[in-house]
Design a protein around this motif. Structure first.
Motif, PDB file in Angstrom:
ATOM      1  N   ASP A  69       0.819  -1.220   0.000  1.00  0.00           N
ATOM      2  CA  ASP A  69       0.000   0.000   0.000  1.00  0.00           C
ATOM      3  C   ASP A  69       0.850   1.265   0.000  1.00  0.00           C
ATOM      4  OD1 ASP A  69      -2.052  -1.802   0.147  1.00  0.00           O
ATOM      5  OD2 ASP A  69      -2.284  -1.617   2.329  1.00  0.00           O
ATOM      6  N   ASN A  70       2.019   1.143   0.523  1.00  0.00           N
ATOM      7  CA  ASN A  70       2.966   2.270   0.576  1.00  0.00           C
ATOM      8  C   ASN A  70       2.372   3.512   1.244  1.00  0.00           C
ATOM      9  OD1 ASN A  70       5.603   3.172   0.140  1.00  0.00           O
ATOM     10  ND2 ASN A  70       5.016   4.249  -1.742  1.00  0.00           N
ATOM     11  N   GLN A  71       1.563   3.280   2.273  1.00  0.00           N
ATOM     12  CA  GLN A  71       1.005   4.400   3.036  1.00  0.00           C
ATOM     13  C   GLN A  71       2.039   4.891   4.054  1.00  0.00           C
ATOM     14  OE1 GLN A  71      -2.063   5.930   2.561  1.00  0.00           O
ATOM     15  NE2 GLN A  71      -1.676   4.712   0.713  1.00  0.00           N
ATOM     16  N   ARG A 175       8.202   2.145   0.678  1.00  0.00           N
ATOM     17  CA  ARG A 175       9.001   1.771  -0.497  1.00  0.00           C
ATOM     18  C   ARG A 175      10.242   2.651  -0.639  1.00  0.00           C
ATOM     19  NH1 ARG A 175       4.612   0.491  -5.335  1.00  0.00           N
ATOM     20  NH2 ARG A 175       3.587  -1.266  -4.271  1.00  0.00           N
ATOM     21  N   ALA A 176      10.081   3.917  -0.329  1.00  0.00           N
ATOM     22  CA  ALA A 176      11.238   4.823  -0.439  1.00  0.00           C
ATOM     23  C   ALA A 176      12.320   4.396   0.565  1.00  0.00           C
ATOM     24  CB  ALA A 176      10.808   6.258  -0.185  1.00  0.00           C
ATOM     25  N   LEU A 177      11.878   4.040   1.762  1.00  0.00           N
ATOM     26  CA  LEU A 177      12.851   3.593   2.753  1.00  0.00           C
ATOM     27  C   LEU A 177      13.504   2.274   2.338  1.00  0.00           C
ATOM     28  CD1 LEU A 177      10.975   4.453   6.078  1.00  0.00           C
ATOM     29  CD2 LEU A 177      13.012   5.595   5.145  1.00  0.00           C
ATOM     30  N   ALA A 187      12.327 -10.959   3.128  1.00  0.00           N
ATOM     31  CA  ALA A 187      11.313 -12.002   3.283  1.00  0.00           C
ATOM     32  C   ALA A 187      10.423 -11.655   4.466  1.00  0.00           C
ATOM     33  CB  ALA A 187      11.969 -13.357   3.499  1.00  0.00           C
ATOM     34  N   THR A 188       9.148 -11.740   4.249  1.00  0.00           N
ATOM     35  CA  THR A 188       8.200 -11.678   5.361  1.00  0.00           C
ATOM     36  C   THR A 188       7.859 -13.122   5.730  1.00  0.00           C
ATOM     37  OG1 THR A 188       6.310 -11.658   3.891  1.00  0.00           O
ATOM     38  CG2 THR A 188       7.285  -9.514   4.464  1.00  0.00           C
ATOM     39  N   THR A 189       7.007 -13.281   6.705  1.00  0.00           N
ATOM     40  CA  THR A 189       6.625 -14.628   7.137  1.00  0.00           C
ATOM     41  C   THR A 189       5.106 -14.681   7.188  1.00  0.00           C
ATOM     42  OG1 THR A 189       8.580 -14.643   8.534  1.00  0.00           O
ATOM     43  CG2 THR A 189       6.938 -16.342   8.953  1.00  0.00           C
ATOM     44  N   GLU A 190       4.546 -15.632   6.497  1.00  0.00           N
ATOM     45  CA  GLU A 190       3.090 -15.746   6.543  1.00  0.00           C
ATOM     46  C   GLU A 190       2.636 -17.148   6.948  1.00  0.00           C
ATOM     47  OE1 GLU A 190       3.504 -11.970   5.398  1.00  0.00           O
ATOM     48  OE2 GLU A 190       4.347 -13.511   4.083  1.00  0.00           O
ATOM     49  N   GLY A 191       1.471 -17.171   7.578  1.00  0.00           N
ATOM     50  CA  GLY A 191       0.852 -18.441   7.945  1.00  0.00           C
ATOM     51  C   GLY A 191       0.304 -19.139   6.713  1.00  0.00           C
ATOM     52  N   PRO A 192       0.025 -20.424   6.846  1.00  0.00           N
ATOM     53  CA  PRO A 192      -0.347 -21.233   5.679  1.00  0.00           C
ATOM     54  C   PRO A 192      -1.686 -20.817   5.079  1.00  0.00           C
ATOM     55  CG  PRO A 192      -0.691 -22.466   7.711  1.00  0.00           C
ATOM     56  CD  PRO A 192       0.018 -21.205   8.093  1.00  0.00           C
ATOM     57  N   THR A 193      -2.483 -20.104   5.866  1.00  0.00           N
ATOM     58  CA  THR A 193      -3.791 -19.718   5.337  1.00  0.00           C
ATOM     59  C   THR A 193      -3.828 -18.252   4.940  1.00  0.00           C
ATOM     60  OG1 THR A 193      -4.540 -19.256   7.595  1.00  0.00           O
ATOM     61  CG2 THR A 193      -4.963 -21.472   6.726  1.00  0.00           C
ATOM     62  N   ASP A 194      -2.689 -17.630   4.958  1.00  0.00           N
ATOM     63  CA  ASP A 194      -2.615 -16.246   4.494  1.00  0.00           C
ATOM     64  C   ASP A 194      -2.894 -16.216   2.988  1.00  0.00           C
ATOM     65  OD1 ASP A 194      -1.186 -13.447   5.599  1.00  0.00           O
ATOM     66  OD2 ASP A 194      -1.113 -13.736   3.416  1.00  0.00           O
ATOM     67  N   THR A 195      -3.620 -15.197   2.555  1.00  0.00           N
ATOM     68  CA  THR A 195      -3.967 -15.142   1.117  1.00  0.00           C
ATOM     69  C   THR A 195      -2.829 -14.613   0.260  1.00  0.00           C
ATOM     70  OG1 THR A 195      -4.814 -12.918   1.443  1.00  0.00           O
ATOM     71  CG2 THR A 195      -6.393 -14.749   1.655  1.00  0.00           C
ATOM     72  N   LEU A 196      -1.831 -14.039   0.909  1.00  0.00           N
ATOM     73  CA  LEU A 196      -0.665 -13.487   0.190  1.00  0.00           C
ATOM     74  C   LEU A 196      -1.076 -12.364  -0.753  1.00  0.00           C
ATOM     75  CD1 LEU A 196       1.276 -16.801  -0.595  1.00  0.00           C
ATOM     76  CD2 LEU A 196       1.436 -15.348   1.429  1.00  0.00           C
ATOM     77  N   GLU A 197      -2.186 -11.740  -0.462  1.00  0.00           N
ATOM     78  CA  GLU A 197      -2.674 -10.687  -1.351  1.00  0.00           C
ATOM     79  C   GLU A 197      -1.707  -9.500  -1.433  1.00  0.00           C
ATOM     80  OE1 GLU A 197      -6.252  -8.832   0.262  1.00  0.00           O
ATOM     81  OE2 GLU A 197      -5.665  -9.527   2.249  1.00  0.00           O
ATOM     82  N   HIS A 198      -1.057  -9.209  -0.308  1.00  0.00           N
ATOM     83  CA  HIS A 198      -0.132  -8.068  -0.338  1.00  0.00           C
ATOM     84  C   HIS A 198       1.066  -8.358  -1.225  1.00  0.00           C
ATOM     85  CE1 HIS A 198      -2.638  -6.455   2.742  1.00  0.00           C
ATOM     86  NE2 HIS A 198      -2.350  -7.418   3.599  1.00  0.00           N
ATOM     87  N   HIS A 199       1.534  -9.580  -1.160  1.00  0.00           N
ATOM     88  CA  HIS A 199       2.649  -9.936  -2.044  1.00  0.00           C
ATOM     89  C   HIS A 199       2.220  -9.867  -3.512  1.00  0.00           C
ATOM     90  CE1 HIS A 199       4.114 -11.480   1.819  1.00  0.00           C
ATOM     91  NE2 HIS A 199       5.312 -11.333   1.324  1.00  0.00           N
ATOM     92  N   ALA A 200       1.010 -10.320  -3.746  1.00  0.00           N
ATOM     93  CA  ALA A 200       0.498 -10.254  -5.123  1.00  0.00           C
ATOM     94  C   ALA A 200       0.400  -8.795  -5.586  1.00  0.00           C
ATOM     95  CB  ALA A 200      -0.862 -10.943  -5.204  1.00  0.00           C
ATOM     96  N   LYS A 201      -0.071  -7.952  -4.689  1.00  0.00           N
ATOM     97  CA  LYS A 201      -0.220  -6.539  -5.034  1.00  0.00           C
ATOM     98  C   LYS A 201       1.139  -5.880  -5.300  1.00  0.00           C
ATOM     99  CE  LYS A 201      -2.461  -2.321  -3.288  1.00  0.00           C
ATOM    100  NZ  LYS A 201      -3.212  -1.740  -2.155  1.00  0.00           N
ATOM    101  N   ILE A 202       2.118  -6.235  -4.476  1.00  0.00           N
ATOM    102  CA  ILE A 202       3.475  -5.704  -4.684  1.00  0.00           C
ATOM    103  C   ILE A 202       3.976  -6.086  -6.065  1.00  0.00           C
ATOM    104  CG2 ILE A 202       5.898  -5.898  -3.968  1.00  0.00           C
ATOM    105  CD1 ILE A 202       4.776  -6.403  -1.080  1.00  0.00           C
ATOM    106  N   ALA A 204       2.246  -6.999  -8.658  1.00  0.00           N
ATOM    107  CA  ALA A 204       1.453  -6.371  -9.718  1.00  0.00           C
ATOM    108  C   ALA A 204       1.765  -4.885  -9.876  1.00  0.00           C
ATOM    109  CB  ALA A 204      -0.043  -6.566  -9.425  1.00  0.00           C
ATOM    110  N   SER A 205       2.344  -4.301  -8.844  1.00  0.00           N
ATOM    111  CA  SER A 205       2.519  -2.840  -8.849  1.00  0.00           C
ATOM    112  C   SER A 205       3.636  -2.356  -9.760  1.00  0.00           C
ATOM    113  CB  SER A 205       2.818  -2.361  -7.428  1.00  0.00           C
ATOM    114  OG  SER A 205       4.164  -2.678  -7.088  1.00  0.00           O
ATOM    115  N   GLY A 206       4.490  -3.275 -10.142  1.00  0.00           N
ATOM    116  CA  GLY A 206       5.614  -2.850 -10.974  1.00  0.00           C
ATOM    117  C   GLY A 206       6.785  -2.294 -10.185  1.00  0.00           C
ATOM    118  N   TRP A 207       6.622  -2.150  -8.884  1.00  0.00           N
ATOM    119  CA  TRP A 207       7.742  -1.678  -8.051  1.00  0.00           C
ATOM    120  C   TRP A 207       8.846  -2.740  -8.048  1.00  0.00           C
ATOM    121  CZ3 TRP A 207       8.466  -3.047  -2.444  1.00  0.00           C
ATOM    122  CH2 TRP A 207       9.536  -2.339  -1.866  1.00  0.00           C
TER     123      TRP A 207
END
Lengths: 490, 490, 490
Positions: A69-71, A175-177, A187-202, A204-207
């Motif tokens: 989200d880069n907020q 992202r700037a930092l 690497a972040t750490t996610e549980g097995p039922t995490d949707t990984l949506e944030h990783h997908a968004k990253i 997809a963002s082209g960053w």
């Protein structure tokens, strides 16, 4: 009275009286190096050769939504105080309520005013003298925030305001930092039922920033986890497998591992109470699985199931190539009242004595001699460094030693790790540094401490004529960059 | 051959042959500081700032009758040798009989001539090389007795005679030494059935020296203590309570605690085999109490009762404000033959592995989050410093860490304590130094060693740019004076 | 770029790029001494005073046939690589097959070409950075073989050829090396059924070298030893005793001890899994013995029998004067596949947590206060140094502490031993150095490291004004020569 320069050469003279006039920030260029001139000169040069290398952070707990989200981060308390159990546990140990420093409870967010919370922290800086938190925060304040005065009660508001301004600027968005920190991979750490949506968004963002996940299946592996059954249900939904059959359950893991790998994962992570492993027959494992699915699970069955699953995970790693990490030995949520009120991860996890030599044998009997499997061992019980871990890692092809961890991710702790491990395991059965942190802004500070301590350790070996300087120059490169890259297949 | 100055700068040259010509006493002004010039300069200044501070001795085992009666000490053997198990255990380990060095047995006083005993000690000084006893005795001989030559076989008689003369003088009577040592407060330790008559006499005497007691109820708490039943009978007599009822037994404790507080006590002390605590229901505790009153008590019940009583003592401390001290982990009287012949406390207590993380949980679940209770933990098992004790004390408001203790009350031992505890617990969850000694004349020596080591540790942090010098200057004051004053409510 | 001198003073400047041009051998005269100039100067002088003393090697595992037959060693791989599990376990940990570096298996000798094996070792020198193996091998290559360039892939063949030439010369035959190494006494270790023919041949040869045996009865004491029954049969043959009766079995031990003493033995050696001792009644011991003779022995009985036999061995030592050595705490043959393929002693023994305080009590109750018995304790679990071993040895007349052992026979390991043991046990309850090695050519290197580290430790005590230099000068002589001579009655 002879003046004494902060963070500089100490000029002998009478000790100045402590006062509250604003003090310069304490962040000396030679910090953590030996005061012996011979060692310090070598350490400086070794450190200089790796100071600028990119950061590889293959194990940590930052929130991927920051990068998705880069907020902007909100304020000093939200960023530094409320989420950092290293800091608020120390305050709590001295009778300062968690709520008062911004820590939210199960009932909701903290009732404290962010500025008031920050003032409490500022006024209690003395509690952190000699701790890694002091070192990390000084680095963050000085190197990342540009402060030149130390934080204390006289500068609390100045800090709070200035940090607020900085965080509102684009240069301090996640992202700037990330880019400024020269992070090559996080690497972040996610549980097995995490949707990984944030990783997908990253993605997809082209960053260009590489933020990958790691597979931490504890909630569906530990029958004593409070969310075990709920997570299993989600596990079934996400995979379409019958996770209440042994076969389906294992298949679900394989599927999720594949999905995690598609989101960049190169490793799994297992935070068990002990290092116990087991290698049951298929039918015994199946029977055990059916027992742990029931409402009431015995402590023995829970332990045995976790043990068996380490071996199952190793078996899957042989197929899919994920590096395994085993982090045993914490008594989680030791403080019952704090757990009831505030929940998990509130600074009340306490290390326990941990054994490896018997515990790992079932897994090692099965896979210890594999050349294409890497299992990284961590410990909270330093008595194992020289006694069990270095001898195991100095023999078994599958084993490597993770860096000194958690309470031991500190200058003395890191030095003990190198001193107690190197003679038996060498440098090349270790994997470089992990920051293991939730505190994004401390990542450069933590890697900097590790690079300094490794430089200081090598400098001693060189100055004591135990290692040629050319070898030390190679080793510091390897510890900083090449070993984590290889162990985590980055 | 280049001359070599004792206790001074070593001038490189060939090693002089050892001979028996009388050697100067060894007591250098810079002892225990790092030989690194940068660290040494800082250590000197830090130490200079606390060298003259009054001594707070909140935990020890001196005999209050010394200060009540103020009679002269008898001779060197009676004063230094016969009561000091640090010394005669080392001689015994080399085959020197305890009787021959003045140690009395159950059968009566030692048959040895005091001078002959002293000569044995003098002739075996080499056994103490590198030990704290050597450091302490050199301090006593040099600073308190004014000797300028070292003790050895050639100076044994000179020492014995001179010490005899000094002890006969008024300046070496207990109260004069107490004043000269600049002791602000000295706590002795008494059992629950002690009449405290010596403390009463001191108070009545008008002497200004503050000698207080501490409540150590082990003999009426430990069902395995050889005097348990006899002491219980006395406990009843002294309190007028029915100590064979659970209610009366607890009331008796409360009454004695009040009496001890009237004699200055600010703390209790608990020397249990383990750190085990329990928090039974009222009826279970009552049932247990009745079981342990019987002739034959199971080891499990004895352990459980001690465990329960730690929680009861904590509950009482919440009411009356006494600071609790828990000293676990010694296998008492390990040498059966020595125990049979000589009795307790003869240098045959051996540390055992000790666990805290599970053991303390019942007590901590009950009272761990209290802000007005202080529990000071000690250990003989250094593996707990970084693994369990620092994380516990760095979180729970009630917990503080006592100094390195007994075998670890030594320069290396103290340094390990600071190195392994500080990064997780900080300085402010520790309580400064305890001398814990029966050897009155060694009190200044022991505090001096502690002040030097703390100065040396802080000097390293400063020289390695890990702590500002102003902070170190504050910390050394706190470790020496402010922290014990606060933790023991002096 | 400022040039950097190998093994010499490091001249500050940028770190040179690592390259493969032939590097000088790394063996500095000041190696292992502190880089602090004050300490280094003292260490140099102390070391110089013992560097030339004869080697006493009272515990080791060299092959007596070398000295009996005095045949030349074969080649570099056979001499240095194939028998040294310190080396090939490290290579194995990185995925290099044992067979490929010359290690024979149960199926027969290695299939590897000796030169090819050597090249693998040469090319993997980086794995040994910071390890004692690197230190020892540099010493062997430089001091014994006369190399001036370092071993690496570019010099592998040069090394292999040159070593071959040297080994073919008379000066590198075992006896010539023994004399050149200035070995005053070398003890080998033999099982109870060994014929001692090599020792007899040495004696008969007229050669002056003192090579003696030591009695290691484990194979006939450990019911879990794979050869227990076969060895018992041999034991009967050699002694003419009915070793299946308790009385005859004990008599057989006495007879073999006598024979070993006739071949120079002054000590026994006991390599048990734990330090457990027992002191059963005669009839219980007899019953136990009959149980362990059966085909299926419970783990409890096996442990109890080993425990009882330590006490029996102590009883015999009281009669015949042999010094006892107890080496507990290794999990032998941890890697099942390596054991199945390669057999014992292949670098897969892993230390376990080991307890002494309870374990030794039965033996100490029986014989702990004897003045004419010496029992030397070793450990692989360093947590016992300060906690249990130093307090035990600092009290019991029979106990002495062996040097830091096996994985801990290293510069850091030795330093930790002195730091953690000396303050409670002093120097005079330790016994100097054992090399404990199968690697004959490394004996001078290992003793050299021990002398350097002891010098460095003493130098720190002197530089920190904790020990007079004259005392240190005596202690270094004692540690190097007098203490092993006394403890092993050489």
């Amino acid at each position: 009275m002879t003046p004494v320069t902060y963070g500089g050469k100490y000029l002998s003279g009478s000790i100045p009286k402590v006062n509250n006039m604003s003090k310069p920030l304490f962040l000396h260029a030679d910090r953590l190096f030996s005061s012996d001139p011979a060692q310090r000169a070598i350490a400086r040069d070794l450190y200089a050769s790796v100071k600028g290398l990119p950061i590889l952070s293959p194990h940590g707990h930052t929130d991927p939504s920051w990068f998705a989200d880069n907020q902007p981060f909100e304020n000093a308390t939200e960023l530094f105080l409320a989420p950092d159990h290293y800091i608020y546990r120390m305050l709590y140990s001295q009778g300062i309520d968690m709520d008062s420093v911004g820590v939210g409870s199960k009932a909701g967010p903290s009732s404290a005013d962010a500025r008031a919370a920050w003032r409490i922290y500022a006024a209690n800086q003395h509690l952190f003298r000699g701790t890694p938190s002091f070192m990390w925060m000084s680095h963050v304040f000085g190197e990342i925030m540009g402060f030149e005065v130390a934080l204390d009660e006289t500068t609390a508001d100045f800090y709070f305001d200035r940090i607020g301004e900085l965080l509102a600027s684009d240069a301090y968005r996640p992202r700037a930092l990330f880019d400024r920190f020269n992070i090559e991979l996080l690497a972040t750490t996610e549980g097995p039922t995490d949707t990984l949506e944030h990783h997908a968004k990253i993605k997809a963002s082209g960053w260009k920033g590489r933020v990958v996940t790691a597979y931490r299946p504890d909630p569906v592996i530990d029958p004593e986890h409070e969310d075990f059954h709920d997570k299993l249900a989600l596990f079934a939904d996400l995979t379409g497998e019958d996770v209440h059959s042994w076969k389906g359950y294992l298949s679900a893991h394989r599927k999720r591992r594949d999905v995690f790998m598609a989101h960049g994962a190169t490793s799994t992570d297992h935070g068990h109470p002990t290092a116990q492993t087991a290698n049951l027959s298929h039918s015994d494992a199946k029977d055990l699985f059916h027992r742990v699915l029931k409402k009431h699970v015995s402590a023995e069955d829970a332990e045995l199931f976790r043990a068996q699953m380490l071996t199952e995970m190793a078996r899957m790693s042989l197929d899919d190539g994920l590096t395994m990490q085993i982090h045993p030995g914490a008594y989680r949520n030791h403080n019952a009242r704090v757990f009831d009120t505030y929940g998990r991860d509130k600074g009340a996890d306490i290390p326990m004595p941990t054994g490896y030599v018997h515990a790992l044998k079932p897994l090692l009997d099965a896979f210890g001699n594999e050349k294409n499997l890497t299992i990284i061992l961590f410990t909270l019980d330093e008595t194992n460094y020289a006694r069990e871990l270095a001898p195991l890692a100095g023999h078994y092809p599958v084993l490597k030693l993770g860096p000194s961890w958690w309470f031991h991710d500190s200058s003395e702790g890191m030095m003990r790790f190198r001193e107690q491990v190197t003679e038996t395991a060498g440098f090349y059965n270790t994997v470089g540094f992990n920051d293991d942190t939730r505190a994004f802004l401390s990542i450069p500070a933590r890697h900097d401490v590790a690079r300094r301590i490794d430089s200081a350790f090598l400098a001693r070996l060189v100055a004591e004529h135990r290692l040629p300087i050319e070898d030390a120059a190679q080793v510091i490169q390897d510890l900083t960059y090449n070993l984590p890259k290889a162990a985590y297949k980055l």
